[in-house]
Design an enzyme around this catalytic site. Sequence first.
Site, mmCIF file in Angstrom:
data_model
loop_
_atom_site.group_PDB
_atom_site.id
_atom_site.type_symbol
_atom_site.label_atom_id
_atom_site.label_comp_id
_atom_site.label_asym_id
_atom_site.label_seq_id
_atom_site.Cartn_x
_atom_site.Cartn_y
_atom_site.Cartn_z
ATOM 1 N N CYS A 128 26.833 -45.050 36.523
ATOM 2 C CA CYS A 128 28.273 -44.781 36.456
ATOM 3 C C CYS A 128 28.593 -43.509 35.677
ATOM 4 O O CYS A 128 29.421 -42.698 36.096
ATOM 5 C CB CYS A 128 29.008 -45.976 35.850
ATOM 6 S SG CYS A 128 28.289 -46.607 34.318
ATOM 7 N N SER A 158 33.077 -52.999 29.525
ATOM 8 C CA SER A 158 32.884 -53.617 30.843
ATOM 9 C C SER A 158 31.673 -53.042 31.554
ATOM 10 O O SER A 158 31.196 -53.622 32.532
ATOM 11 C CB SER A 158 34.138 -53.459 31.712
ATOM 12 O OG SER A 158 34.538 -52.109 31.779
ATOM 13 N N HIS A 248 35.099 -45.022 31.491
ATOM 14 C CA HIS A 248 34.216 -44.241 30.627
ATOM 15 C C HIS A 248 34.802 -42.844 30.429
ATOM 16 O O HIS A 248 35.388 -42.263 31.351
ATOM 17 C CB HIS A 248 32.830 -44.086 31.260
ATOM 18 C CG HIS A 248 32.019 -45.342 31.308
ATOM 19 N ND1 HIS A 248 32.395 -46.525 30.694
ATOM 20 C CD2 HIS A 248 30.808 -45.604 31.895
ATOM 21 C CE1 HIS A 248 31.468 -47.446 30.908
ATOM 22 N NE2 HIS A 248 30.505 -46.909 31.629
#
Length: 343
Positions: A128, A158, A248
Site C-alpha cells: 500500500c 487499519s 497513509h
Amino acid sequence: MKKPNVAILGATGAVGAEFITLIEERNFPYENLKLLASSRSAGVELTVNGKTYIVEEAKPESFDNIDIALFAGGSISKTLGPEAAKRGAIVIDNSSAFRMDPEVPLVVPEVNPDDILTHKGIIANPNCSTIIMCLGLKPLHDLSPIKRIVVSTYQAVSGAGKEGIEELERQVQEFTEGKEMTANLLPTGSAPKHYPVAFNLLPQIDVFLENDYTKEEMKMVYETQKILHDDTIQVVPTTVRVPVYRSHSESVLVETEAPVSVEDFRKACAAFPGLQVKDNPAEQEYPMPLYTSNQNDCEIGRIRKDLYNDKGMNFWIVGDQIRKGAALNALQIAEYLVEKQAF
C-alpha cells in the site's frame, strides 16, 4: 462486450468488503460472482448489487470457470494463487507472495499499465505504501529520471487489519479511564514486545531484517524499483505506525537527474490520473488522512524544492491504503483486463 466470471477470495475481510463496495460504486461488469473465504467464514451471507450470496470455503476447485480472481491477501495466496491460475483464472493478488517474482508483473495501473498484459496467470498488487508513493513519483520521473528517494511513512492502524483499529480504540478508552494501556498486536504480532499506538508513534512496521531495516521498508525499496523498471534507483525508507484509523501519509524527498521546477511538477501532478493537488500553504491547504479516507484519489501537496540541492524535490502525499492501496488498485487492474477483453 464479454463479461468475466469473478471470484473474491477473502470476501469477509476489510479488503474484501472494499472490493464489494467498489464493484458496486464503479459498476464493474461481471457475468457471475463467487465469494470465497476460509472455513471460519463459510456460510456468511453478503449482498452485492442487491443479490445475496453465501460465502463459500475457498478450495482449488472454487476457481473452475473463473476468469478473474481478486485475492484480498494473506498467506493463503501462496497456495491458492497458482491453483486458480492453473484453472485458467487471472489472479490479482494483494499479498506479498508474488511481488518480487520476475515472472509476475507488479502493477500500479496509472504508472505501468503495459505490464498487466505480460502476466502468466498472476498479477501482483504492490504494498500500500509503495502504491501511494509511486503515484507521486511517476509524474516527476517522467519529467526527469529519479535517482534517489528518501521517504518516511505515517501509516494508519487499519494497515494492520481490523484488529489494529480495535487495539487503538481499546487503548484510547483505557487511557481516558485512567487504566494502563494494553498492547497485544503492534508493532507486529510476531514481535516479542508490543507497545501502545494510542498517543504514540511506532517506528517499526513488520519485523527487522539483518540490515536493521524492516520488511515493510525493504518492500518499498524493491517494489519501487520493479514498478519503475530501474533497479539503480536508491530508496531509503522509514515506516512508522501512527494513531490514525485510515489513510497513509508519506513525506518524500526525491533527487532527479536534472532540476525540475515546482511549477512543472505541480502541473504534471494535476494532470496525472489518481492524483489531486492540494497545495496552498498560504491558506493552510495540504493533504491529511482524515479527509482522504474513503476517497479513491491520493492527494499531493507541500511541494517544494530541496533547500540545498537544485535536483531535489520534496512532497507530502496521502491516500486511503484500503482503497487505492489495496482494493481499488486491484480492481483497476481487473478493469483494464475487461477493457482490453484480455481474460
